[in-house]
Design a protein around this motif. Structure first.
Motif, PDB file in Angstrom:
ATOM      1  N   ASN A 162       0.809  -1.223   0.000  1.00 22.64           N
ATOM      2  CA  ASN A 162       0.000   0.000   0.000  1.00 22.64           C
ATOM      3  C   ASN A 162       0.842   1.273   0.000  1.00 22.64           C
ATOM      4  O   ASN A 162       0.322   2.361   0.251  1.00 22.64           O
ATOM      5  CB  ASN A 162      -0.953   0.001   1.197  1.00 22.64           C
ATOM      6  N   SER A 163       2.129   1.126  -0.258  1.00 21.71           N
ATOM      7  CA  SER A 163       3.029   2.290  -0.331  1.00 21.71           C
ATOM      8  C   SER A 163       3.472   2.471  -1.781  1.00 21.71           C
ATOM      9  O   SER A 163       4.400   1.796  -2.233  1.00 21.71           O
ATOM     10  CB  SER A 163       4.250   2.079   0.574  1.00 21.71           C
ATOM     11  N   PRO A 164       2.798   3.355  -2.537  1.00 22.53           N
ATOM     12  CA  PRO A 164       3.089   3.466  -3.975  1.00 22.53           C
ATOM     13  C   PRO A 164       4.501   3.937  -4.293  1.00 22.53           C
ATOM     14  O   PRO A 164       5.006   3.691  -5.385  1.00 22.53           O
ATOM     15  CB  PRO A 164       2.053   4.478  -4.477  1.00 22.53           C
ATOM     16  N   ASN A 165       5.143   4.606  -3.346  1.00 21.28           N
ATOM     17  CA  ASN A 165       6.488   5.128  -3.606  1.00 21.28           C
ATOM     18  C   ASN A 165       7.582   4.348  -2.881  1.00 21.28           C
ATOM     19  O   ASN A 165       8.540   4.918  -2.364  1.00 21.28           O
ATOM     20  CB  ASN A 165       6.559   6.614  -3.263  1.00 21.28           C
ATOM     21  N   VAL A 166       7.409   3.025  -2.860  1.00 18.63           N
ATOM     22  CA  VAL A 166       8.482   2.137  -2.400  1.00 18.63           C
ATOM     23  C   VAL A 166       8.699   1.106  -3.505  1.00 18.63           C
ATOM     24  O   VAL A 166       7.834   0.277  -3.777  1.00 18.63           O
ATOM     25  CB  VAL A 166       8.129   1.433  -1.067  1.00 18.63           C
ATOM     26  N   PHE A 167       9.842   1.202  -4.161  1.00 21.46           N
ATOM     27  CA  PHE A 167      10.183   0.300  -5.264  1.00 21.46           C
ATOM     28  C   PHE A 167      11.079  -0.813  -4.737  1.00 21.46           C
ATOM     29  O   PHE A 167      12.092  -0.551  -4.076  1.00 21.46           O
ATOM     30  CB  PHE A 167      10.885   1.079  -6.380  1.00 21.46           C
ATOM     31  N   ILE A 168      10.693  -2.057  -5.030  1.00 21.78           N
ATOM     32  CA  ILE A 168      11.438  -3.231  -4.555  1.00 21.78           C
ATOM     33  C   ILE A 168      11.773  -4.100  -5.763  1.00 21.78           C
ATOM     34  O   ILE A 168      10.924  -4.341  -6.619  1.00 21.78           O
ATOM     35  CB  ILE A 168      10.600  -4.033  -3.535  1.00 21.78           C
ATOM     36  N   ALA A 169      13.010  -4.556  -5.837  1.00 23.31           N
ATOM     37  CA  ALA A 169      13.415  -5.385  -6.978  1.00 23.31           C
ATOM     38  C   ALA A 169      14.391  -6.466  -6.534  1.00 23.31           C
ATOM     39  O   ALA A 169      15.104  -6.317  -5.540  1.00 23.31           O
ATOM     40  CB  ALA A 169      14.058  -4.514  -8.055  1.00 23.31           C
ATOM     41  N   GLY A 170      14.405  -7.550  -7.297  1.00 20.77           N
ATOM     42  CA  GLY A 170      15.357  -8.633  -7.062  1.00 20.77           C
ATOM     43  C   GLY A 170      16.259  -8.802  -8.271  1.00 20.77           C
ATOM     44  O   GLY A 170      15.777  -8.865  -9.410  1.00 20.77           O
ATOM     45  N   ASP A 171      17.557  -8.838  -8.023  1.00 22.48           N
ATOM     46  CA  ASP A 171      18.550  -9.101  -9.063  1.00 22.48           C
ATOM     47  C   ASP A 171      18.427  -8.145 -10.252  1.00 22.48           C
ATOM     48  O   ASP A 171      18.494  -8.552 -11.406  1.00 22.48           O
ATOM     49  CB  ASP A 171      18.421 -10.564  -9.532  1.00 22.48           C
ATOM     50  N   LEU A 172      18.214  -6.871  -9.965  1.00 16.32           N
ATOM     51  CA  LEU A 172      18.089  -5.838 -10.998  1.00 16.32           C
ATOM     52  C   LEU A 172      19.374  -5.014 -11.059  1.00 16.32           C
ATOM     53  O   LEU A 172      19.892  -4.604 -10.021  1.00 16.32           O
ATOM     54  CB  LEU A 172      16.894  -4.927 -10.677  1.00 16.32           C
ATOM     55  N   LEU A 173      19.874  -4.783 -12.267  1.00 15.37           N
ATOM     56  CA  LEU A 173      21.096  -3.983 -12.416  1.00 15.37           C
ATOM     57  C   LEU A 173      20.853  -2.544 -11.969  1.00 15.37           C
ATOM     58  O   LEU A 173      19.907  -1.896 -12.412  1.00 15.37           O
ATOM     59  CB  LEU A 173      21.567  -3.990 -13.875  1.00 15.37           C
ATOM     60  N   TRP A 174      21.727  -2.076 -11.091  1.00 13.82           N
ATOM     61  CA  TRP A 174      21.672  -0.694 -10.595  1.00 13.82           C
ATOM     62  C   TRP A 174      22.879   0.066 -11.149  1.00 13.82           C
ATOM     63  O   TRP A 174      24.020  -0.274 -10.871  1.00 13.82           O
ATOM     64  CB  TRP A 174      21.653  -0.700  -9.066  1.00 13.82           C
ATOM     65  N   TYR A 175      22.574   1.095 -11.945  1.00 19.63           N
ATOM     66  CA  TYR A 175      23.607   1.988 -12.479  1.00 19.63           C
ATOM     67  C   TYR A 175      23.581   3.268 -11.652  1.00 19.63           C
ATOM     68  O   TYR A 175      22.640   4.055 -11.769  1.00 19.63           O
ATOM     69  CB  TYR A 175      23.337   2.330 -13.943  1.00 19.63           C
ATOM     70  N   PRO A 176      24.576   3.527 -10.815  1.00 18.52           N
ATOM     71  CA  PRO A 176      24.531   4.721  -9.969  1.00 18.52           C
ATOM     72  C   PRO A 176      24.839   6.017 -10.718  1.00 18.52           C
ATOM     73  O   PRO A 176      24.356   7.080 -10.347  1.00 18.52           O
ATOM     74  CB  PRO A 176      25.588   4.446  -8.899  1.00 18.52           C
ATOM     75  N   VAL A 177      25.668   5.916 -11.782  1.00 17.89           N
ATOM     76  CA  VAL A 177      26.024   7.113 -12.555  1.00 17.89           C
ATOM     77  C   VAL A 177      25.884   6.808 -14.045  1.00 17.89           C
ATOM     78  O   VAL A 177      25.964   5.649 -14.465  1.00 17.89           O
ATOM     79  CB  VAL A 177      27.466   7.603 -12.242  1.00 17.89           C
ATOM     80  N   GLN A 178      25.673   7.862 -14.821  1.00 16.71           N
ATOM     81  CA  GLN A 178      25.414   7.692 -16.251  1.00 16.71           C
ATOM     82  C   GLN A 178      26.653   7.239 -17.018  1.00 16.71           C
ATOM     83  O   GLN A 178      26.551   6.457 -17.958  1.00 16.71           O
ATOM     84  CB  GLN A 178      24.877   9.008 -16.830  1.00 16.71           C
ATOM     85  N   ASP A 179      27.821   7.732 -16.612  1.00 15.80           N
ATOM     86  CA  ASP A 179      29.074   7.384 -17.289  1.00 15.80           C
ATOM     87  C   ASP A 179      29.538   6.008 -16.816  1.00 15.80           C
ATOM     88  O   ASP A 179      30.055   5.853 -15.709  1.00 15.80           O
ATOM     89  CB  ASP A 179      30.139   8.448 -16.991  1.00 15.80           C
ATOM     90  N   LYS A 180      29.333   4.997 -17.670  1.00 14.69           N
ATOM     91  CA  LYS A 180      29.667   3.620 -17.275  1.00 14.69           C
ATOM     92  C   LYS A 180      31.174   3.383 -17.188  1.00 14.69           C
ATOM     93  O   LYS A 180      31.614   2.363 -16.675  1.00 14.69           O
ATOM     94  CB  LYS A 180      29.032   2.633 -18.259  1.00 14.69           C
ATOM     95  N   LYS A 181      31.960   4.357 -17.701  1.00 18.72           N
ATOM     96  CA  LYS A 181      33.414   4.220 -17.584  1.00 18.72           C
ATOM     97  C   LYS A 181      33.865   4.487 -16.142  1.00 18.72           C
ATOM     98  O   LYS A 181      34.885   4.005 -15.702  1.00 18.72           O
ATOM     99  CB  LYS A 181      34.121   5.189 -18.540  1.00 18.72           C
ATOM    100  N   ILE A 182      33.052   5.283 -15.431  1.00 19.35           N
ATOM    101  CA  ILE A 182      33.381   5.579 -14.024  1.00 19.35           C
ATOM    102  C   ILE A 182      33.143   4.331 -13.181  1.00 19.35           C
ATOM    103  O   ILE A 182      33.963   3.917 -12.383  1.00 19.35           O
ATOM    104  CB  ILE A 182      32.543   6.765 -13.500  1.00 19.35           C
ATOM    105  N   THR A 183      31.990   3.734 -13.361  1.00 19.36           N
ATOM    106  CA  THR A 183      31.677   2.508 -12.610  1.00 19.36           C
ATOM    107  C   THR A 183      30.599   1.719 -13.345  1.00 19.36           C
ATOM    108  O   THR A 183      29.671   2.298 -13.905  1.00 19.36           O
ATOM    109  CB  THR A 183      31.211   2.823 -11.174  1.00 19.36           C
TER     110      THR A 183
END
Length: 199
Positions: free
Chosen positions: A20-41
């Motif tokens: 019942n909390s529309p603004n809580v996103f939960i995922a399993g084994d999903l790729l998380w990109y913290p920054v746009q430049d993939k060369k950084i990480t």
């Protein structure tokens, strides 16, 4: 299989907890990109991640710059025999660098369970994890000799998919029994010449 069962168990029970909390996103084994430049990480795929402040919904990956730059606040990792110590150390540094507030690591084979909490900008080891309550999730971790149990604060235990299905079946059966009981009572009242709707 046990590692996968744990991932599903944590992810699905958290989905139920925050249904019942529309603004809580939960995922399993999903790729998380913290920054746009993939060369950084490059990306990391936490076994389970929870993001407060982002809407539920499907995503091919979690691109933080498209998500109001909100990092997952809570992540879980379930150790499998293929995980190396170096890999887990890298993940800890990644989570520390990119803003994770709570990090939990469980080994279902050894029943070893550890947690880290962000304090003064760093993920610090939680010294006493038994009975620990997650500040963000409000769930309690009970570490026993035979393994880890997780409870919501109202005392509901995290269940496997099979246990959840059995519980739903039992609830459905109980409702049906209550309905039949009410019908029999209404029939009995009618046999006395009384309209049950007037009661």
């Amino acid at each position: 299989t046990e590692q996968y069962e744990w991932i599903v168990k944590i992810k699905e029970n958290l989905e139920i907890l925050f249904a019942n909390s529309p603004n809580v996103f939960i995922a399993g084994d999903l790729l998380w990109y913290p920054v746009q430049d993939k060369k950084i990480t490059g990306p990391v795929a936490p076994d389970v991640m929870v993001v407060f402040g982002r809407p539920k919904g499907r995503r091919g990956s979690y691109k933080q710059w498209q998500e109001d730059n909100i990092a997952p606040q809570v992540v879980f990792e379930i150790l499998s025999p293929s995980n190396s110590l170096e890999e887990m150390e890298r993940k800890l540094l990644f989570y520390q660098r990119y803003g994770v507030e709570e990090y939990y690591l469980y080994d279902p084979d050894s029943h070893n369970f550890k947690g880290w909490l962000r304090q003064e900008g760093l993920l610090s080891s939680i010294p006493e994890i038994k009975g620990w309550v997650s500040p963000r999730l409000s769930i309690r971790f009970d570490l026993r000799e035979d393994g880890l149990e997780i409870y919501s604060l109202d005392g509901q235990k995290f269940l496997t998919s099979l246990e959840l299905s059995q519980k739903a079946e039992q609830a459905s059966l109980q409702l049906e029994q209550e309905r039949l009981k009410a019908e029999r009572l209404a029939e009995y009242i009618r046999s006395l010449g009384i309209d049950p709707d007037t009661l």
